[in-house]
Design a protein around this motif. Structure first.
Motif, PDB file in Angstrom:
ATOM      1  N   GLN A 149      47.286  80.982  51.356  1.00 11.37           N
ATOM      2  CA  GLN A 149      46.862  81.095  49.893  1.00 11.37           C
ATOM      3  C   GLN A 149      46.247  79.741  49.578  1.00 11.37           C
ATOM      4  O   GLN A 149      45.727  79.295  48.635  1.00 11.37           O
TER       5      GLN A 149
ATOM      6  N   ARG B  46      50.878  71.894  53.818  1.00  6.53           N
ATOM      7  CA  ARG B  46      49.703  72.211  53.648  1.00  6.53           C
ATOM      8  C   ARG B  46      49.524  73.601  53.352  1.00  6.53           C
ATOM      9  O   ARG B  46      51.036  74.837  53.915  1.00  6.53           O
ATOM     10  N   LEU B  47      48.602  74.169  53.277  1.00  2.00           N
ATOM     11  CA  LEU B  47      48.681  75.620  52.718  1.00  2.00           C
ATOM     12  C   LEU B  47      48.327  76.960  53.753  1.00  2.00           C
ATOM     13  O   LEU B  47      47.207  75.829  54.785  1.00  2.00           O
ATOM     14  N   ASN B  48      48.888  78.084  53.806  1.00  2.00           N
ATOM     15  CA  ASN B  48      48.692  78.747  54.782  1.00  2.00           C
ATOM     16  C   ASN B  48      46.800  79.641  54.178  1.00  2.00           C
ATOM     17  O   ASN B  48      46.679  79.843  53.595  1.00  2.00           O
TER      18      ASN B  48
ATOM     19  N   ASN C 273      65.513  88.993  48.925  1.00  2.00           N
ATOM     20  CA  ASN C 273      65.577  88.631  50.569  1.00  2.00           C
ATOM     21  C   ASN C 273      66.518  88.765  50.826  1.00  2.00           C
ATOM     22  O   ASN C 273      67.184  88.143  51.145  1.00  2.00           O
TER      23      ASN C 273
ATOM     24  N   PRO D 215      51.288  91.038  53.337  1.00  2.00           N
ATOM     25  CA  PRO D 215      52.836  90.841  53.744  1.00  2.00           C
ATOM     26  C   PRO D 215      54.248  90.114  53.060  1.00  2.00           C
ATOM     27  O   PRO D 215      53.655  89.725  52.407  1.00  2.00           O
ATOM     28  N   THR D 216      54.824  90.767  53.574  1.00  2.00           N
ATOM     29  CA  THR D 216      56.014  89.857  53.167  1.00  2.00           C
ATOM     30  C   THR D 216      56.579  88.757  53.699  1.00  2.00           C
ATOM     31  O   THR D 216      55.746  88.439  55.070  1.00  2.00           O
ATOM     32  N   ALA D 217      57.000  87.706  52.952  1.00  2.00           N
ATOM     33  CA  ALA D 217      56.827  85.951  53.668  1.00  2.00           C
ATOM     34  C   ALA D 217      55.974  85.721  53.748  1.00  2.00           C
ATOM     35  O   ALA D 217      55.876  84.574  54.583  1.00  2.00           O
ATOM     36  N   SER D 218      55.243  85.565  53.651  1.00  6.35           N
ATOM     37  CA  SER D 218      53.698  85.710  53.618  1.00  6.35           C
ATOM     38  C   SER D 218      53.434  84.121  52.408  1.00  6.35           C
ATOM     39  O   SER D 218      52.427  83.753  52.603  1.00  6.35           O
ATOM     40  N   GLY D 219      53.858  84.138  51.622  1.00  7.39           N
ATOM     41  CA  GLY D 219      54.154  82.995  50.849  1.00  7.39           C
ATOM     42  C   GLY D 219      53.358  82.912  49.884  1.00  7.39           C
ATOM     43  O   GLY D 219      53.007  82.205  48.578  1.00  7.39           O
ATOM     44  N   LYS D 220      53.426  84.070  49.132  1.00  8.42           N
ATOM     45  CA  LYS D 220      52.838  84.519  47.952  1.00  8.42           C
ATOM     46  C   LYS D 220      53.700  84.219  46.220  1.00  8.42           C
ATOM     47  O   LYS D 220      53.166  83.674  45.613  1.00  8.42           O
ATOM     48  N   THR D 221      55.238  83.806  46.640  1.00 10.70           N
ATOM     49  CA  THR D 221      55.226  82.690  45.476  1.00 10.70           C
ATOM     50  C   THR D 221      54.970  81.809  45.379  1.00 10.70           C
ATOM     51  O   THR D 221      54.233  81.934  43.734  1.00 10.70           O
ATOM     52  N   LEU D 222      54.431  81.376  46.466  1.00  8.88           N
ATOM     53  CA  LEU D 222      54.077  80.494  45.875  1.00  8.88           C
ATOM     54  C   LEU D 222      52.037  79.878  45.143  1.00  8.88           C
ATOM     55  O   LEU D 222      51.988  79.169  43.970  1.00  8.88           O
TER      56      LEU D 222
ATOM     57  N   GLY E   2      59.225  71.854  53.096  1.00  9.07           N
ATOM     58  CA  GLY E   2      59.153  71.923  54.448  1.00  9.07           C
ATOM     59  C   GLY E   2      57.801  72.544  54.317  1.00  9.07           C
ATOM     60  O   GLY E   2      56.967  72.977  54.860  1.00  9.07           O
ATOM     61  N   ILE E   3      56.850  72.343  53.066  1.00 10.06           N
ATOM     62  CA  ILE E   3      55.594  72.837  53.347  1.00 10.06           C
ATOM     63  C   ILE E   3      54.575  71.473  52.671  1.00 10.06           C
ATOM     64  O   ILE E   3      54.975  70.987  52.004  1.00 10.06           O
TER      65      ILE E   3
HETATM   66  P1  ADP Z   1      56.382  86.516  49.586  1.00 11.44           P
HETATM   67  O1  ADP Z   1      56.401  86.041  48.068  1.00 11.44           O
HETATM   68  O2  ADP Z   1      55.631  86.439  50.299  1.00 11.44           O
HETATM   69  O3  ADP Z   1      57.943  87.895  50.472  1.00 11.44           O
HETATM   70  P2  ADP Z   1      57.661  84.662  50.473  1.00 11.44           P
HETATM   71  O4  ADP Z   1      57.190  83.423  49.220  1.00 11.44           O
HETATM   72  O5  ADP Z   1      59.446  84.748  50.084  1.00 11.44           O
HETATM   73  O6  ADP Z   1      56.814  84.976  50.838  1.00 11.44           O
HETATM   74  O7  ADP Z   1      57.615  83.047  51.192  1.00 11.44           O
HETATM   75  C1  ADP Z   1      58.865  82.632  52.419  1.00 11.44           C
HETATM   76  C2  ADP Z   1      58.842  81.517  52.924  1.00 11.44           C
HETATM   77  O8  ADP Z   1      57.249  80.660  53.106  1.00 11.44           O
HETATM   78  C3  ADP Z   1      59.344  80.889  51.650  1.00 11.44           C
HETATM   79  O9  ADP Z   1      60.367  80.238  52.149  1.00 11.44           O
HETATM   80  C4  ADP Z   1      58.443  79.525  52.114  1.00 11.44           C
HETATM   81  O10 ADP Z   1      59.579  78.131  51.259  1.00 11.44           O
HETATM   82  C5  ADP Z   1      57.347  79.330  52.134  1.00 11.44           C
HETATM   83  N1  ADP Z   1      56.732  79.340  52.425  1.00 11.44           N
HETATM   84  C6  ADP Z   1      55.629  79.680  51.560  1.00 11.44           C
HETATM   85  N2  ADP Z   1      54.557  78.189  51.971  1.00 11.44           N
HETATM   86  C7  ADP Z   1      54.470  77.988  53.046  1.00 11.44           C
HETATM   87  C8  ADP Z   1      52.959  76.999  53.595  1.00 11.44           C
HETATM   88  N3  ADP Z   1      52.108  76.903  53.222  1.00 11.44           N
HETATM   89  N4  ADP Z   1      54.115  76.262  54.763  1.00 11.44           N
HETATM   90  C9  ADP Z   1      55.230  76.406  54.962  1.00 11.44           C
HETATM   91  N5  ADP Z   1      56.141  77.373  53.998  1.00 11.44           N
HETATM   92  C10 ADP Z   1      56.044  77.921  53.481  1.00 11.44           C
END
Ligand code: ADP
Length: 713
Positions: A28, A23-25, A346, A47-54, A20-21
């Motif tokens: 990112q 484009r970059l947020n 998580n 913040p949490t869930a902001s997509g840092k893992t990616l 479901g990704i």
């Molecule tokens: P964090 O590490 O910041 O706590 P996560 O990496 O767990 O956040 O990301 C939370 C969710 O957002 C995950 O399910 C991830 O797949 C989704 N996500 C991350 N980047 C994007 C993006 N660019 N577009 C859509 N979804 C994204």
């Protein structure tokens, strides 16, 4: 395709699309702009869930594809490592090799060099830096998850030393962190560009429960009147949320309360029972049957059937997984959890109820938590893609204004915790043993790269602690001075550093060990080490004092080590505490039923698990020390003890538990039926084994398969 411009292969773009990704947020993008793919060090504070893992993942993938270097992903906890491993496993579709390493501190693990991406705990990577496998110089990027752990008294110094060492390598460093108070200081320390973005994919609405008026006041001006009256605020708000179809995660600082509240709420869940998906429920309850504790199974089965659960470190890992899954699948509508949950897995929820008060045993009174802790819990609110927004509600503020102070509060700065004897004696010995530094100047030089020095711009404080530590290590025979201010590690020092034990643990053990002592004596030497004490399960003061007489008697008879000779009550109390911990482990290796142990010491199956895990590691490490010192008798005793601790068995079952699928209960069943060894088992017909309780046909087939592999059939 927006993502193509970064030069990733199509397969990776496809893989992201499937998640479901597309484009970059904003966070990112900002990371990319600041040099994610140009080897810049970055500190991402978001913040949490902001997509840092990616962000970390993309750096790792980019590094492998373009540089053919190894990428590391470091996390503080083993549970997080396996969570990330499962996530990154998907990258194998791109032909990348993913590895994980968390335990076994003594192995240099040369084989890890075959992987493109390696996931490790901080501790494990720290041990690798001492053992120096050849692949260390091929590390192209190190991603450090939960970077704010730098301020943790236990893990912070380890992380600080890892970074200090990596800063003088070629590797790119990427720190990922939840929002922190002083990101500029931390970024400055690691020469990083700061990616500091408040972007949250799911908006967070914070609120405070005003107990005078029974109303939740949200930051955005919304108000919600609470009409239910079944107990305290947390219960009333929970019931009202569930009634409007909202799942809740309730943070409670105390385990007993978490359980009590879950039961209290379950009394009012009759109306919702018919809403629970029966198939999913029975699937979950089936998984729960794997829990080692009858007590735990019964409690959770009762609660989960009513849509409620609790979650804390006393739970077995099976039960924890079941509760997390049940919550994700919305079978469980409310979870009462201790804050360990916020630091670990998580598990986001639409609505999170937060407690800002905690009892401090040191100060014997209730104290307010830090703003940073509040934010960590509140950050769990809002599930990406499911919820329009998340809500975090403080339910125990004394007044509205006290609650608002947390919501608007400034995050506390994160500071170095390096300057203490424990951390420094461990790392100074490691530096000398691995020959990374041999003179005082060289040692100091390594510490120049630490956060401590970045903060104070002065080495004087550190120097004086290092002096104390060097004296201790000399006195304990772990290092020797060879003139010119130069030190080398002795045999004892080398092995101590390799085992990853605290030098003080080894010293205490060696000072107190005697020949011809029994299991309990050894166990107590183990539970008296700082390595055990720092993560020991909580056993109440009242209970500990109950065993005082027994402890004194046993020490008179030389069955346990003597009490300390100091007059400090604290030291005496630690001795007593260690005795009770040792007794608990002694029950465990004598095959006392787990529920009985849990009840006797007021602990949960999760506590027993972590206590025996730590104790088993210490026993095995001390065994290596004894071997190097040439005492094979003690080395063997400790090695046996280590395996008995791992499985919770008496000595006669050691052979049987070698087989996968045989634990303490099944081993005892076999022995009771005259099957005492692998040879006995090999000569027994499978049909007979299958007739024993707990032995299904699949297990029996696997057992004979294993016997065949061992050449016994
Ligand atoms: P964090 O590490 O910041 O706590 P996560 O990496 O767990 O956040 O990301 C939370 C969710 O957002 C995950 O399910 C991830 O797949 C989704 N996500 C991350 N980047 C994007 C993006 N660019 N577009 C859509 N979804 C994204």
């Amino acid at each position: 395709e927006k993502l193509l411009e970064y030069g990733f292969p199509r397969t990776y773009i496809e893989l992201l699309k499937n998640r479901g990704i597309t484009r970059l947020n904003p966070v990112q993008k900002s990371a990319v702009k600041k040099g994610l793919f140009n080897s810049m060090n970055l500190l991402v504070s978001a913040p949490t869930a902001s997509g840092k893992t990616l962000i970390g993942e993309m750096a790792l993938v980019h590094n492998t594809i373009n540089k053919d270097m190894i990428g590391l992903y470091l996390v503080p906890l083993r549970a997080l490592a396996s969570e990330k491993y499962d996530e990154f496993k998907e990258l194998e579709k791109l032909g990348l090799r993913i590895g994980i390493t968390t335990g076994d501190y003594e192995s240099p693990a040369e084989y890890l060099g075959r992987y493109n991406i390696v996931i490790a705990t901080y501790e494990r990577f720290d041990s690798l830096l001492r053992l120096k496998p050849k692949w260390l110089n091929r590390i192209g990027v190190v991603v450090i998850d939960e970077f704010h752990m730098i301020g943790d008294p236990e893990r912070g110094p380890i992380l600080e030393m890892i970074i200090a060492k990596m800063l003088s390598s070629q590797a790119q460093i990427i720190g990922l962190s939840a929002t922190i108070g002083n990101p500029d200081v931390l970024a400055g320390w690691i020469n990083a560009e700061l990616v500091d973005d408040p972007y949250r994919p799911v908006e967070l609405v914070e609120g405070v429960y005003d107990k005078k008026n029974h109303v939740i006041v949200f930051r955005d001006g919304r108000r919600e009147k609470i009409i239910h009256r079944i107990g305290g605020a947390a219960l009333n708000i929970s019931l009202q949320s569930i009634s409007s179809g909202i799942q809740v995660l309730v943070f409670v600082h105390n385990r007993r309360k978490a359980e009590e509240w879950a039961f209290k709420l379950s009394e009012h869940m009759g109306l919702f029972k018919h809403l629970i998906d029966k198939n999913k429920l029975s699937e979950i309850l089936e998984e729960l049957k794997e829990s080692p504790s009858r007590l735990e199974r019964e409690k959770l089965e009762y609660l989960i059937s009513r849509g409620v659960a609790f979650h804390h470190a006393g739970l077995s890992s099976v039960a924890r997984r079941v509760v997390e899954k049940g919550f994700r699948e919305r079978i469980i509508r409310a979870v009462f959890a201790t804050p360990t949950l916020a630091a670990g897995v998580n598990l986001p929820a639409r609505r999170v109820l937060v407690s800002i008060k905690r009892y401090s045993p040191m100060r014997r009174q209730t104290v307010n938590i830090a703003v940073y802790e509040y934010k960590q819990m509140a950050g769990r609110a809002g599930r990406p893609t499911y919820d329009p927004y998340g809500e975090a509600i403080i339910y125990d503020a004394s007044s509205l204004s006290e609650g608002l102070k947390f919501i608007h509060g400034k995050l506390e700065p994160i500071t170095s915790k390096l300057n203490n004897e424990r951390s420094l004696r461990i790392h100074v010995l490691a530096l000398i043993a691995s020959k990374d530094a041999n003179t005082l100047e060289e040692i100091i030089n390594v510490f120049k790269n630490t956060l401590f020095v970045a903060e104070y711009r002065d080495l004087a404080y550190l120097k004086s602690t290092i002096d104390i530590v060097l004296d201790d290590l000399l006195e304990w025979g772990m290092i020797e001075s060879i003139g010119n201010n130069k030190f080398i590690a002795t045999k004892l020092g080398l092995i101590t550093s390799i085992t990853y034990l605290d030098p003080l643990s080894v010293n205490r053990y060696l000072e107190n060990i005697k020949d011809n002592v029994g299991d309990l004596y050894y166990l107590m030497l183990i539970t008296q080490t700082p390595d055990y004490l720092r993560s020991k399960p909580y056993i109440s003061n009242k209970l500990v004092e109950l065993y005082e007489e027994e402890a004194l008697e046993l020490s008179d008879e030389d069955i346990i080590p003597e009490p300390p000779k100091t007059f400090e009550y604290y030291d005496y109390y630690v001795w007593l505490q260690s005795f009770v911990q040792a007794k608990m482990l002694h029950d465990w290796i004598n095959e006392i039923d787990e529920d009985e142990i849990a009840e006797k010491y007021g602990v949960g199956p999760g506590d027993i698990y972590s206590a025996r895990d730590t104790a088993s590691w210490i026993a095995s490490a001390l065994s290596r020390v004894e071997k190097v010192l040439g005492n094979t008798v003690r080395a063997n005793n400790l090695e046996k003890l280590s395996i008995r601790l791992e499985y919770g068995v008496k000595e006669d079952a050691l052979e049987l538990v070698e087989l996968q699928g045989i634990g303490r209960v099944r081993a005892r069943t076999l022995i009771k039926h005259g099957i005492k060894s692998l040879k006995d088992l090999a000569s027994t017909p499978p049909s007979k084994i299958e007739s024993l309780p707990g032995f299904g046909s699949r297990l029996v087939r696997s057992l004979y398969e294993q016997l065949r592999e061992k050449g016994l059939i």
